[in-house]
Design an enzyme around this catalytic site. Sequence first.
Site, PDB file in Angstrom:
ATOM      1  N   HIS A   4       0.799  -1.228   0.000  1.00  0.00           N
ATOM      2  CA  HIS A   4       0.000   0.000   0.000  1.00  0.00           C
ATOM      3  C   HIS A   4       0.831   1.276   0.000  1.00  0.00           C
ATOM      4  O   HIS A   4       0.265   2.370   0.029  1.00  0.00           O
ATOM      5  CB  HIS A   4      -0.936   0.008   1.213  1.00  0.00           C
ATOM      6  CG  HIS A   4      -1.878  -1.156   1.250  1.00  0.00           C
ATOM      7  ND1 HIS A   4      -1.581  -2.325   1.916  1.00  0.00           N
ATOM      8  CD2 HIS A   4      -3.098  -1.326   0.685  1.00  0.00           C
ATOM      9  CE1 HIS A   4      -2.581  -3.180   1.771  1.00  0.00           C
ATOM     10  NE2 HIS A   4      -3.512  -2.606   1.030  1.00  0.00           N
ATOM     11  N   ARG A  87       0.937   9.262  16.312  1.00  0.00           N
ATOM     12  CA  ARG A  87      -0.348   9.641  15.717  1.00  0.00           C
ATOM     13  C   ARG A  87      -0.697  11.055  16.149  1.00  0.00           C
ATOM     14  O   ARG A  87      -0.612  11.398  17.334  1.00  0.00           O
ATOM     15  CB  ARG A  87      -1.442   8.661  16.158  1.00  0.00           C
ATOM     16  CG  ARG A  87      -2.858   9.218  16.023  1.00  0.00           C
ATOM     17  CD  ARG A  87      -3.920   8.163  16.157  1.00  0.00           C
ATOM     18  NE  ARG A  87      -5.189   8.705  16.606  1.00  0.00           N
ATOM     19  CZ  ARG A  87      -5.989   9.501  15.896  1.00  0.00           C
ATOM     20  NH1 ARG A  87      -5.630   9.881  14.675  1.00  0.00           N
ATOM     21  NH2 ARG A  87      -7.129   9.938  16.400  1.00  0.00           N
ATOM     22  N   ASP A 204     -14.339  18.083  19.366  1.00  0.00           N
ATOM     23  CA  ASP A 204     -15.725  18.234  19.798  1.00  0.00           C
ATOM     24  C   ASP A 204     -15.876  17.530  21.140  1.00  0.00           C
ATOM     25  O   ASP A 204     -14.945  16.872  21.613  1.00  0.00           O
ATOM     26  CB  ASP A 204     -16.702  17.663  18.768  1.00  0.00           C
ATOM     27  CG  ASP A 204     -16.395  16.218  18.434  1.00  0.00           C
ATOM     28  OD1 ASP A 204     -16.875  15.340  19.154  1.00  0.00           O
ATOM     29  OD2 ASP A 204     -15.651  15.968  17.463  1.00  0.00           O
TER      30      ASP A 204
END
Length: 236
Positions: A4, A87, A204
Amino acid sequence: MSIHIAAQQGEIADKILLPGDPLRAKFIAENFLDDAVCFNEVRNMFGYTGTYKGHCVSVMGTGMGMPSISIYARELIVDYGVKKLIRVGTAGSLNEEVHVRELVLAQAAATNSNIVRNDWPQYDFPQIASFDLLDKAYHIAKELGMTTHVGNVLSSDVFYSNYFEKNIELGKWGVKAVEMEAAALYYLAAQYHVDALAIMTISDSLVNPDEDTTAEERQNTFTDMMKVGLETLIAE
């Protein structure tokens, strides 16, 4: 090349930032890296390598969810020799003390996924961050004056959950936020003996519905976590 990722050997640094959004990867490369070169466009999952303060660093999108990040993180580790993976993404607050635009460092990640039980059906294997990266990121964020929370997060397989109230209940147990990738990243890091950390910006809140951000803000303005991630990758 891997299945990938189109990069050749040597085109990816041994330390990398992993935003979920490939356009956020492009934003980081254009705004933080010098001499950035694109090494991957397969499936529009953009990846770049450049320098940050003289250090070779890469950044690549991973897509949303644990299956997607598992594909890219595993190939980066196994096929390209990446040793440090951070991340940088968004999360929803589960805790009234955690507000929009603040940072969360995932010390550990609970999950409703079977990603671990597929390998270890008899155990609840804990998914934890690299302490070295966590410690460095926390002190860097504090030195930069950023409001930063450290603790457990929930890595969910489901965005539109039918167990909304159950997720909210986790906040009362000290879980800071919900996201969709950290547990898988930490599990792969344990399996392959590399360092991993998830740094999230709260976009949020599940407990304060009036707190939210736009899609454009999520893509282009959450720069604090990017700075902390890059500084952590190059810290000695």
